[in-house]
Design a protein around this motif. Structure first.
Motif, PDB file in Angstrom:
ATOM      1  N   GLU A  40     -11.382   9.190 -10.272  1.00 40.69           N
ATOM      2  CA  GLU A  40     -11.966  10.371  -9.771  1.00 40.69           C
ATOM      3  C   GLU A  40     -12.896  11.152 -10.640  1.00 40.69           C
ATOM      4  OE1 GLU A  40     -12.814  10.562  -6.409  1.00 40.69           O
ATOM      5  OE2 GLU A  40     -11.841   8.717  -6.437  1.00 40.69           O
ATOM      6  N   LYS A  41     -12.277  11.170 -11.690  1.00 43.65           N
ATOM      7  CA  LYS A  41     -12.814  12.367 -12.943  1.00 43.65           C
ATOM      8  C   LYS A  41     -14.228  11.625 -13.322  1.00 43.65           C
ATOM      9  CE  LYS A  41      -8.531  13.716 -14.514  1.00 43.65           C
ATOM     10  NZ  LYS A  41      -7.552  13.727 -15.587  1.00 43.65           N
ATOM     11  N   GLY A  42     -14.313  10.351 -13.074  1.00 40.55           N
ATOM     12  CA  GLY A  42     -15.760   9.863 -13.466  1.00 40.55           C
ATOM     13  C   GLY A  42     -16.924  10.525 -12.474  1.00 40.55           C
ATOM     14  N   HIS A  43     -16.409  10.668 -11.241  1.00 46.09           N
ATOM     15  CA  HIS A  43     -17.411  11.414 -10.231  1.00 46.09           C
ATOM     16  C   HIS A  43     -17.718  12.723 -10.522  1.00 46.09           C
ATOM     17  CE1 HIS A  43     -17.640   7.837  -7.606  1.00 46.09           C
ATOM     18  NE2 HIS A  43     -16.226   7.668  -8.151  1.00 46.09           N
ATOM     19  N   GLU A  44     -16.403  13.340 -11.224  1.00 46.04           N
ATOM     20  CA  GLU A  44     -16.551  14.809 -11.616  1.00 46.04           C
ATOM     21  C   GLU A  44     -17.369  14.968 -12.611  1.00 46.04           C
ATOM     22  OE1 GLU A  44     -12.617  16.692 -12.189  1.00 46.04           O
ATOM     23  OE2 GLU A  44     -11.848  15.477 -10.330  1.00 46.04           O
ATOM     24  N   LEU A  45     -17.312  14.294 -13.658  1.00 49.30           N
ATOM     25  CA  LEU A  45     -18.087  14.110 -14.704  1.00 49.30           C
ATOM     26  C   LEU A  45     -19.585  14.098 -14.392  1.00 49.30           C
ATOM     27  CD1 LEU A  45     -18.939  14.620 -17.952  1.00 49.30           C
ATOM     28  CD2 LEU A  45     -18.225  12.127 -18.021  1.00 49.30           C
ATOM     29  N   LEU A  46     -19.797  13.142 -13.556  1.00 48.97           N
ATOM     30  CA  LEU A  46     -21.280  12.955 -13.099  1.00 48.97           C
ATOM     31  C   LEU A  46     -21.790  14.002 -12.227  1.00 48.97           C
ATOM     32  CD1 LEU A  46     -23.314  10.657 -12.585  1.00 48.97           C
ATOM     33  CD2 LEU A  46     -22.376  10.206 -10.351  1.00 48.97           C
ATOM     34  N   ARG A  47     -20.913  14.781 -11.627  1.00 51.91           N
ATOM     35  CA  ARG A  47     -21.410  16.081 -10.803  1.00 51.91           C
ATOM     36  C   ARG A  47     -21.769  17.183 -12.063  1.00 51.91           C
ATOM     37  NH1 ARG A  47     -20.451  13.163  -7.272  1.00 51.91           N
ATOM     38  NH2 ARG A  47     -22.505  12.499  -7.660  1.00 51.91           N
ATOM     39  N   PHE A  48     -20.842  17.263 -12.979  1.00 45.10           N
ATOM     40  CA  PHE A  48     -20.968  18.059 -13.872  1.00 45.10           C
ATOM     41  C   PHE A  48     -22.409  17.809 -14.685  1.00 45.10           C
ATOM     42  CE2 PHE A  48     -20.754  19.019 -18.646  1.00 45.10           C
ATOM     43  CZ  PHE A  48     -20.695  20.507 -18.645  1.00 45.10           C
ATOM     44  N   LEU A  49     -22.729  16.572 -15.004  1.00 45.63           N
ATOM     45  CA  LEU A  49     -23.896  16.133 -15.660  1.00 45.63           C
ATOM     46  C   LEU A  49     -25.379  16.439 -14.833  1.00 45.63           C
ATOM     47  CD1 LEU A  49     -23.002  12.809 -17.432  1.00 45.63           C
ATOM     48  CD2 LEU A  49     -23.286  15.277 -18.577  1.00 45.63           C
ATOM     49  N   GLU A  50     -25.085  16.234 -13.580  1.00 44.36           N
ATOM     50  CA  GLU A  50     -26.051  16.487 -12.649  1.00 44.36           C
ATOM     51  C   GLU A  50     -26.550  18.016 -12.643  1.00 44.36           C
ATOM     52  OE1 GLU A  50     -25.634  12.873  -9.421  1.00 44.36           O
ATOM     53  OE2 GLU A  50     -24.471  14.839  -9.325  1.00 44.36           O
ATOM     54  N   LYS A  51     -25.839  18.935 -13.008  1.00 41.67           N
ATOM     55  CA  LYS A  51     -25.850  20.506 -12.962  1.00 41.67           C
ATOM     56  C   LYS A  51     -26.632  20.822 -14.390  1.00 41.67           C
ATOM     57  CE  LYS A  51     -22.154  21.277  -9.785  1.00 41.67           C
ATOM     58  NZ  LYS A  51     -20.979  21.856  -9.586  1.00 41.67           N
ATOM     59  N   ILE A  52     -26.624  20.156 -15.152  1.00 43.67           N
ATOM     60  CA  ILE A  52     -27.230  20.777 -16.508  1.00 43.67           C
ATOM     61  C   ILE A  52     -28.757  20.444 -16.486  1.00 43.67           C
ATOM     62  CG2 ILE A  52     -27.390  20.079 -18.970  1.00 43.67           C
ATOM     63  CD1 ILE A  52     -24.656  18.759 -18.686  1.00 43.67           C
ATOM     64  N   PRO A  53     -29.496  21.678 -16.436  1.00 38.34           N
ATOM     65  CA  PRO A  53     -31.025  21.477 -16.435  1.00 38.34           C
ATOM     66  C   PRO A  53     -31.853  20.600 -17.168  1.00 38.34           C
ATOM     67  CG  PRO A  53     -30.004  23.961 -16.281  1.00 38.34           C
ATOM     68  CD  PRO A  53     -28.985  22.973 -16.655  1.00 38.34           C
ATOM     69  N   GLU A  54     -31.222  20.503 -18.721  1.00 35.65           N
ATOM     70  CA  GLU A  54     -31.873  19.951 -19.519  1.00 35.65           C
ATOM     71  C   GLU A  54     -31.891  18.420 -19.089  1.00 35.65           C
ATOM     72  OE1 GLU A  54     -30.726  23.442 -21.320  1.00 35.65           O
ATOM     73  OE2 GLU A  54     -29.320  22.000 -20.136  1.00 35.65           O
ATOM     74  N   LEU A  55     -31.017  17.758 -18.078  1.00 29.39           N
ATOM     75  CA  LEU A  55     -30.841  16.403 -17.855  1.00 29.39           C
ATOM     76  C   LEU A  55     -31.540  16.264 -16.372  1.00 29.39           C
ATOM     77  CD1 LEU A  55     -27.211  15.944 -18.493  1.00 29.39           C
ATOM     78  CD2 LEU A  55     -29.263  15.394 -20.031  1.00 29.39           C
ATOM     79  N   ASP A  56     -32.481  17.158 -15.991  1.00 33.45           N
ATOM     80  CA  ASP A  56     -32.995  17.171 -14.973  1.00 33.45           C
ATOM     81  C   ASP A  56     -33.859  15.697 -14.563  1.00 33.45           C
ATOM     82  OD1 ASP A  56     -31.759  18.945 -13.539  1.00 33.45           O
ATOM     83  OD2 ASP A  56     -33.454  20.563 -13.511  1.00 33.45           O
ATOM     84  N   GLN A  57     -34.694  15.443 -15.820  1.00 36.14           N
ATOM     85  CA  GLN A  57     -35.662  14.419 -15.623  1.00 36.14           C
ATOM     86  C   GLN A  57     -34.970  13.081 -15.793  1.00 36.14           C
ATOM     87  OE1 GLN A  57     -38.576  14.934 -14.732  1.00 36.14           O
ATOM     88  NE2 GLN A  57     -37.954  17.138 -14.595  1.00 36.14           N
ATOM     89  N   LEU A  58     -33.479  12.751 -15.778  1.00 37.73           N
ATOM     90  CA  LEU A  58     -33.040  11.653 -15.820  1.00 37.73           C
ATOM     91  C   LEU A  58     -32.247  11.280 -14.626  1.00 37.73           C
ATOM     92  CD1 LEU A  58     -31.082  12.230 -19.439  1.00 37.73           C
ATOM     93  CD2 LEU A  58     -33.123  10.874 -19.006  1.00 37.73           C
TER      94      LEU A  58
END
Length: 196
Positions: free
Chosen positions: A16-34
């Protein structure tokens, strides 16, 4: 997310931590275009797709919406197979299935997923196809502008689909029930040759 010193990367990504890491990365504004996905226990980040890829997605969207379907680009999908959370290029569903705005969208709410092959062919041809079949998504439409080829996968069974119908760009692709239309592929364009 708090990591313990004994957690390995594989442990994190497979559970489940893989999904948590995904949620974390989705909240980083610098990664919005990815486009950020969890594929076979690995976080995969891709830059914006090329115009011909996006054009095919737009043409498919217009056709399915015109037939009364809900079409969701890059919608996160989830099932009980925890090492995956793909974002299909298109997810086709019904208005009723998304009424409660679930995100990620459970696969039992999905009628059809579409992937347009870009740089990672292995992901679309093998890993995602396997996960879509294992998750019992009824139809998987795979479009490859490198080869001007289309495959309609149906009848999911364990690790694959029992039926694969091949088509070429320009062919109508009839979708089985519950759909009542054929995908018009006459305006699909192949990717231009890559420069040396």
């Amino acid at each position: 997310m708090t990591l313990m010193h004994h957690d390995t990367v594989e442990d994190i990504m497979r559970g489940e931590k893989g999904h948590e890491l995904l949620r974390f990365l989705e909240k980083i504004p610098e990664l919005d275009q990815l486009k950020i996905e969890l594929i076979d226990g690995k976080i995969v980040m891709q830059a914006s797709a090329a115009p011909f890829h996006n054009r095919i997605v737009a043409l498919l969207t217009a056709q399915a919406v015109g037939e009364g379907w809900e079409v969701l680009p890059e919608q996160a999908l989830i099932s009980d197979i925890s090492s995956f959370e793909p974002k299909a290029d298109l997810t086709v569903t019904t208005e009723e299935a998304i009424r409660n705005n679930p995100n990620p969208l459970p696969v039992d709410h999905v009628e059809l997923v579409v992937e347009v092959v870009s740089s990672d062919r292995d992901s679309d041809y093998v890993k995602k196809r396997m996960w879509y079949a294992m998750s019992r998504i009824p139809l998987y439409l795979l479009i490859d502008p490198n080869e001007c080829m289309i495959e309609l996968h149906s009848q999911p069974d364990r690790l694959s689909y029992r039926r694969v119908d091949p088509y070429q760009f320009g062919d109508p692709v009839p979708l089985p029930d519950p759909f009542s239309f054929a995908v018009d592929t006459t305006r699909f364009k192949p990717y231009p040759p890559k420069l040396p």
